[in-house]
Scaffold this motif. Structure first.
Motif, PDB file in Angstrom:
ATOM      1  N   ASP A  49       1.067  -1.182   0.132  1.00  0.00           N
ATOM      2  CA  ASP A  49      -0.225  -0.155   0.392  1.00  0.00           C
ATOM      3  C   ASP A  49       0.777   1.015  -0.113  1.00  0.00           C
ATOM      4  O   ASP A  49       0.810   1.484   0.511  1.00  0.00           O
ATOM      5  CB  ASP A  49      -0.999  -0.079   1.187  1.00  0.00           C
ATOM      6  CG  ASP A  49      -2.199   1.223   1.140  1.00  0.00           C
ATOM      7  OD1 ASP A  49      -1.588   2.202   0.206  1.00  0.00           O
ATOM      8  OD2 ASP A  49      -2.947   1.493   2.369  1.00  0.00           O
ATOM      9  N   LYS A  51      -0.434   4.393   0.215  1.00  0.00           N
ATOM     10  CA  LYS A  51      -0.808   5.312   0.215  1.00  0.00           C
ATOM     11  C   LYS A  51       0.074   5.728   2.111  1.00  0.00           C
ATOM     12  O   LYS A  51       0.107   5.098   2.472  1.00  0.00           O
ATOM     13  CB  LYS A  51      -2.483   5.581   0.597  1.00  0.00           C
ATOM     14  CG  LYS A  51      -2.622   5.172  -0.375  1.00  0.00           C
ATOM     15  CD  LYS A  51      -4.205   4.712  -0.512  1.00  0.00           C
ATOM     16  CE  LYS A  51      -5.007   4.183  -1.554  1.00  0.00           C
ATOM     17  NZ  LYS A  51      -5.692   4.036  -1.641  1.00  0.00           N
ATOM     18  N   LYS A  52      -0.380   7.353   2.176  1.00  0.00           N
ATOM     19  CA  LYS A  52      -0.387   7.773   3.439  1.00  0.00           C
ATOM     20  C   LYS A  52       1.642   7.174   3.921  1.00  0.00           C
ATOM     21  O   LYS A  52       1.444   6.375   4.624  1.00  0.00           O
ATOM     22  CB  LYS A  52      -0.662   7.220   4.812  1.00  0.00           C
ATOM     23  CG  LYS A  52      -2.127   7.790   4.101  1.00  0.00           C
ATOM     24  CD  LYS A  52      -3.356   7.391   5.350  1.00  0.00           C
ATOM     25  CE  LYS A  52      -4.595   8.252   5.320  1.00  0.00           C
ATOM     26  NZ  LYS A  52      -5.638   7.998   6.346  1.00  0.00           N
ATOM     27  N   SER A  53       1.996   6.975   2.910  1.00  0.00           N
ATOM     28  CA  SER A  53       4.411   6.866   3.237  1.00  0.00           C
ATOM     29  C   SER A  53       5.006   7.823   2.702  1.00  0.00           C
ATOM     30  O   SER A  53       4.905   8.734   2.325  1.00  0.00           O
ATOM     31  CB  SER A  53       3.800   5.464   2.607  1.00  0.00           C
ATOM     32  OG  SER A  53       3.236   4.437   3.183  1.00  0.00           O
ATOM     33  N   HIS A  55       8.087   8.153   0.857  1.00  0.00           N
ATOM     34  CA  HIS A  55       8.557   8.003  -0.556  1.00  0.00           C
ATOM     35  C   HIS A  55       9.673   8.399  -0.919  1.00  0.00           C
ATOM     36  O   HIS A  55       9.750   9.622  -0.851  1.00  0.00           O
ATOM     37  CB  HIS A  55       6.621   7.935  -1.619  1.00  0.00           C
ATOM     38  CG  HIS A  55       7.898   7.323  -3.334  1.00  0.00           C
ATOM     39  ND1 HIS A  55       7.043   8.042  -4.034  1.00  0.00           N
ATOM     40  CD2 HIS A  55       7.845   6.259  -3.051  1.00  0.00           C
ATOM     41  CE1 HIS A  55       7.710   7.516  -5.078  1.00  0.00           C
ATOM     42  NE2 HIS A  55       8.105   6.781  -4.580  1.00  0.00           N
ATOM     43  N   LYS A  66       5.421   3.865   6.009  1.00  0.00           N
ATOM     44  CA  LYS A  66       4.996   4.311   6.017  1.00  0.00           C
ATOM     45  C   LYS A  66       4.730   5.117   7.322  1.00  0.00           C
ATOM     46  O   LYS A  66       5.546   5.031   8.194  1.00  0.00           O
ATOM     47  CB  LYS A  66       3.798   2.549   6.797  1.00  0.00           C
ATOM     48  CG  LYS A  66       2.906   1.913   5.557  1.00  0.00           C
ATOM     49  CD  LYS A  66       1.715   3.117   5.557  1.00  0.00           C
ATOM     50  CE  LYS A  66       0.286   2.345   5.259  1.00  0.00           C
ATOM     51  NZ  LYS A  66      -0.428   3.025   4.749  1.00  0.00           N
ATOM     52  N   TYR A 149      -2.387  -6.753  -0.601  1.00  0.00           N
ATOM     53  CA  TYR A 149      -3.121  -5.182  -0.598  1.00  0.00           C
ATOM     54  C   TYR A 149      -3.328  -4.367  -1.893  1.00  0.00           C
ATOM     55  O   TYR A 149      -4.938  -4.370  -2.280  1.00  0.00           O
ATOM     56  CB  TYR A 149      -2.419  -3.355  -0.570  1.00  0.00           C
ATOM     57  CG  TYR A 149      -2.583  -2.213  -1.229  1.00  0.00           C
ATOM     58  CD1 TYR A 149      -4.285  -1.180  -0.216  1.00  0.00           C
ATOM     59  CD2 TYR A 149      -2.338  -1.427  -1.975  1.00  0.00           C
ATOM     60  CE1 TYR A 149      -4.112  -1.066   0.189  1.00  0.00           C
ATOM     61  CE2 TYR A 149      -3.012  -0.349  -1.985  1.00  0.00           C
ATOM     62  CZ  TYR A 149      -4.116   0.263  -1.064  1.00  0.00           C
ATOM     63  OH  TYR A 149      -4.816   1.412  -1.744  1.00  0.00           O
TER      64      TYR A 149
END
Length: 391
Positions: A49, A51-53, A55, A66, A149
């Motif tokens: 996943d 998202k909300k990581s 990067h 994360k 995911y």
């Protein structure tokens, strides 16, 4: 040991876990970067996943951390290139646990013999414990799959290595079979997989690919023959998909009750198998059990909103229960998703037949026949309609 020491132990281990997990995933990533020419992605705190990581990218290596540190207890390494040799695949998978073992062993040595500093000794021992836990957790084969995911299921490193080792020493024809299968040349793949089985190589995955090949081209008798041999050898190791295939064969051979039993057992192993839900519902439809069928179709559509077959079949259930308008809506929605499904036109024909518009019914049955003359029970519907029209 005092409460303070326990707390320090747990807190330190929690802080170091992302570090050792990252090193484990780097153990996979480094040989992947060496052996392939495409990108590699590491996820810390998720199974894919982004998202909300946090990067960042370094060349072909992309990394996602994360934001929530409470999730940093697991990770995933994904390579873009899939066409690599079995030996390289085994090495790439093995290097993750091996990296953990090397780091854990080195830190254990430092902690026991290599430092006079209590702080260094303590941190080294914590890294050793965390790394050796990673090694053990990943190297011991686990048959329980991990759901990513994306929805795809994979196994831990040990189970993947165990599976890949089975593929070694397979005949050269096996790679050709897989190529045919991936290119949807199912006649060729089915015949070649069957030839491999007859040569004495009776691995479970070869059986499964042979059965699947023949089911794809509706060669139910050939699929049934191989499936019976498969069931004799692997009856105690059947998966949800195996039972789905068994039910599909039975339903096409007219054994509706047997197919329902198999689909039910398939759903016991995997309650979210949308294909077994749809096919059990379809078998309920053929048995006149429309209320039960709708329950299965509803669940399948909850799991996969645009599941064309489930929408179409639910439409038929509603029509047979007298809910003509909503049944027609379901079939129309199914046709928008998949306009090449002959069963949609057959069900439109059933709709018009049931409301007494036999010319429209025949028109839709004929469209279904042009699309696929082997559509189940279609010939019977055409004959019944022609009788009504005195044709």
């Amino acid at each position: 040991m005092t409460f303070y020491h326990y707390l320090l132990f747990i807190a330190t281990l929690a802080v170091l876990r992302p570090f050792t997990i990252f090193l484990h995933e780097m153990g996979h990533a480094i040989p992947t970067l060496l052996y392939t020419k495409e990108g590699v992605t590491i996820y810390i705190g998720s199974y894919g996943d982004p998202k909300k990581s946090l990067h960042f990218r370094i060349g072909r290596l992309e990394i996602f951390f994360k934001y929530n540190p409470l999730l940093w207890d697991y990770g995933l390494c994904v390579r873009e290139q899939v066409d690599i040799s079995i030996n390289k695949g085994i090495l790439i998978i093995l290097m993750g646990p091996l990296f953990s073992l090397i780091i854990g062993s080195f830190c254990l040595y430092i902690g026991l013999f290599g430092s006079d500093s209590d702080s260094i000794t303590f941190i080294s021992m914590m890294i050793a414990i965390s790394s050796l836990l990673d090694f053990y957790h990943n190297i011991v084969p686990d048959s329980e799959p991990i759901t990513l995911y994306s929805g795809k299921q994979v196994h831990n490193d040990g189970q993947q290595i165990k599976t890949l080792l089975k593929y070694r020493n397979l005949p050269e024809e096996y790679d050709k079979c897989v190529e045919y299968y991936n290119n949807q040349e199912f006649v060729k793949s089915g015949e070649l997989f069957e030839k491999i089985i007859k040569s004495g190589i009776k691995r479970d995955f070869v059986y499964r690919l042979a059965i699947s090949s023949y089911l794809q081209i509706k060669e139910y008798d050939k699929a049934d023959k191989i499936n019976k041999d498969f069931l004799k050898k692997y009856k105690k190791r059947l998966t949800s998909i195996d039972l789905y295939n068994n039910g599909l064969i039975k339903s096409h051979k007219g054994n509706l009750e047997g197919s329902i039993i198999d689909y039910t057992e398939s759903l016991r192993l995997d309650p979210n198998n949308v294909y077994s839900l749809n096919n059990r519902g379809y078998a309920y439809n053929l048995s006149g059990r429309y209320e039960e069928a709708i329950k299965d179709f509803n669940k399948a559509i909850e799991l996969e909103e645009n599941f064309a077959y489930a929408l179409n079949n639910r439409g038929l259930s509603k029509i047979k229960l007298g809910d003509f308008d909503n049944g027609f809506i379901d079939i129309k929605k199914s046709l928008k998703v998949d306009n090449k499904n002959s069963y949609c036109y057959m069900n439109f024909g059933i709709y018009y037949f049931d409301i007494g518009e036999y010319h429209k019914a025949l028109e839709n049955f004929n469209i279904a026949f042009e699309m696929d003359k082997d559509t189940y029970l279609l010939s019977e519907h055409i004959e019944k309609t022609k009788l009504k029209l005195n044709i």
